[in-house]
Design an enzyme around this catalytic site. Sequence first.
Site, PDB file in Angstrom:
ATOM      1  N   SER A 130      -5.513  -9.903   3.241  1.00  0.00           N
ATOM      2  CA  SER A 130      -6.086  -8.796   2.372  1.00  0.00           C
ATOM      3  C   SER A 130      -7.535  -8.778   2.182  1.00  0.00           C
ATOM      4  O   SER A 130      -8.140 -10.029   2.115  1.00  0.00           O
ATOM      5  CB  SER A 130      -5.272  -8.438   1.116  1.00  0.00           C
ATOM      6  N   LYS A 184       2.663  -9.550   1.285  1.00  0.00           N
ATOM      7  CA  LYS A 184       1.676  -8.654   1.661  1.00  0.00           C
ATOM      8  C   LYS A 184       1.784  -7.180   1.271  1.00  0.00           C
ATOM      9  O   LYS A 184       1.123  -6.508   0.726  1.00  0.00           O
ATOM     10  CB  LYS A 184       0.869  -8.925   3.067  1.00  0.00           C
ATOM     11  N   HIS A 187       1.847  -6.568  -2.164  1.00  0.00           N
ATOM     12  CA  HIS A 187       0.490  -6.323  -2.796  1.00  0.00           C
ATOM     13  C   HIS A 187       0.190  -4.911  -2.489  1.00  0.00           C
ATOM     14  O   HIS A 187      -0.509  -4.505  -3.385  1.00  0.00           O
ATOM     15  CB  HIS A 187      -0.353  -7.414  -1.911  1.00  0.00           C
ATOM     16  N   ASN A 188       0.371  -4.408  -1.482  1.00  0.00           N
ATOM     17  CA  ASN A 188      -0.160  -3.152  -1.054  1.00  0.00           C
ATOM     18  C   ASN A 188       0.462  -1.998  -2.042  1.00  0.00           C
ATOM     19  O   ASN A 188      -0.040  -0.992  -2.477  1.00  0.00           O
ATOM     20  CB  ASN A 188       0.001  -2.609   0.334  1.00  0.00           C
ATOM     21  N   GLU A 191      -1.271  -2.246  -5.213  1.00  0.00           N
ATOM     22  CA  GLU A 191      -2.373  -1.519  -4.834  1.00  0.00           C
ATOM     23  C   GLU A 191      -2.334  -0.063  -4.993  1.00  0.00           C
ATOM     24  O   GLU A 191      -3.156   0.782  -5.605  1.00  0.00           O
ATOM     25  CB  GLU A 191      -2.961  -1.784  -3.469  1.00  0.00           C
TER      26      GLU A 191
END
Length: 479
Positions: A130, A184, A187-188, A191
């Site tokens: 990222s 990940k 994480h997105n 986000e």
Amino acid sequence: MSQKAQIGVTGLAVMGRNLARNFARHGHTVALHNRSYGRTKELVEQFGHEGTFLPAETAEQFVASLERPRRVVIMVKAGPATDAVIDEFAPLLEEGDMLIDAGNAHFADTRRREAALKAKGLHFVGAGVSGGEEGALHGPSIMPGGPKESYEALGPLLEDIAAKVDGEPCCVHVGPDGAGHFVKMVHNGIEYADMQLIAEAYDLLRQVGGLSPAEIAGVFGQWNEGRLGSYLIEITAEVLKQVDADTGKPFVDVVLDQAEQKGTGRWTVQAALDLGVPVSGIAESVFARALSGGADVRKAAADAGLPGPSASAGAHAGDLVADVEQALFASKIVAYAQGFQQVQAASKEYGWDIDPGAMAKIWRAGCIIRAKFLDFIKQAYDKQPDLPTLLVDQYFLDAVSGAQDAWRRVAATAAQQGIPAPGFSSALAYYDGLRAKRLPAALIQGQRDFFGAHTYHRIDKEGSFHTLWATEDRSEVDA
Ligand code: 6PG
């Protein structure tokens, strides 16, 4: 060939190119490969002075230029292109060599690829990366999964190029097979939620508070100095400051209001549904993007003139800027709490043994959701790795309880004035759901038992029960 490369990158579009340059800038010899050789040549022409690159025209040359165990970073568009690259390289590799997929792959694909390559004696590492283009070049946050032993040979190189906080790299072995890509993905998802909440804050300050984009940029600039301090808050101020050169209007007023998505937020919600984890904040943000992009439906609503609230809808009863800051912080805590809960649930389901505190640690720099308050998340999980939800950690409990009056005022104002704030409202509903002593789920159990004899449990007796709804006395039987 005498000189060998420590690592190779195949796929030299901007992310791959920047990762390769980052490795080279850290003193590693980097083998380069791309489907068309032009890109490889271009990289060496433009950036050859930054380090030592070994450009290869063919996959065979590329593989031959790598020291053993070979470390091959794949940076291509997630999906069939990744399988094609694996099919091309796997036959050329030898036992113990590593293929590292640094794209945004779906974790289920990573699990499948890892299992297939393991059978051939190869290590497949799905690594979340990222930080966008800049991060790839100057220090991303890296979330590698795959076999633990691969990390011994790979980890030091990844840690070299990762972002650092107080000298500590934002890179850790997340867990086996798809763990890195799963983390990940979440994480997105976080986000997406973060961005949606920030967008709602902006909308309320503008529509309720009457502030201009430039003034709101100032507010975000100030917030960035406080507990909300984060990359996304910082860039929001920059975007809001921007003035369109063509029209002289604020940039935000000339951009089409339809948010796009490549799909990692949607994946997060799909995976959460399978795990049964209520990531309502992330889901609302994905749906809000979908609603914004539903041009036909929005046009139909506009044509039909769907009415808003009456003109007498009340003004905001409080200091709007201060209240929105509180609502934003509390809602953000909920979104992160939900995302971390999803990581913990997946870790249990797949046997990944993920350390949530380590995730918070490697998200403190390099990645898109880097934020000051990740330090507190790290501390919370360091204290109690199996924390059921961040909301019960003392720091977050105090933050949310301190914010809640303002948070409720903001959600009420949004509802009264007809301004969509699905992120704020659903985060608040989640919070109230968690703290409720009794939920109306008891009634749902009654309905299920009525129409489908699905049975229920009682609060005062062990066992399953069913009420004979069709009989006159509606008596209860053991089920
Ligand atoms: C990152 C970003 C990166 C990206 C996503 C989101 O961590 O560096 O999350 O992966 O910008 O592709 O993009 P969408 O909004 O298009 O889904």
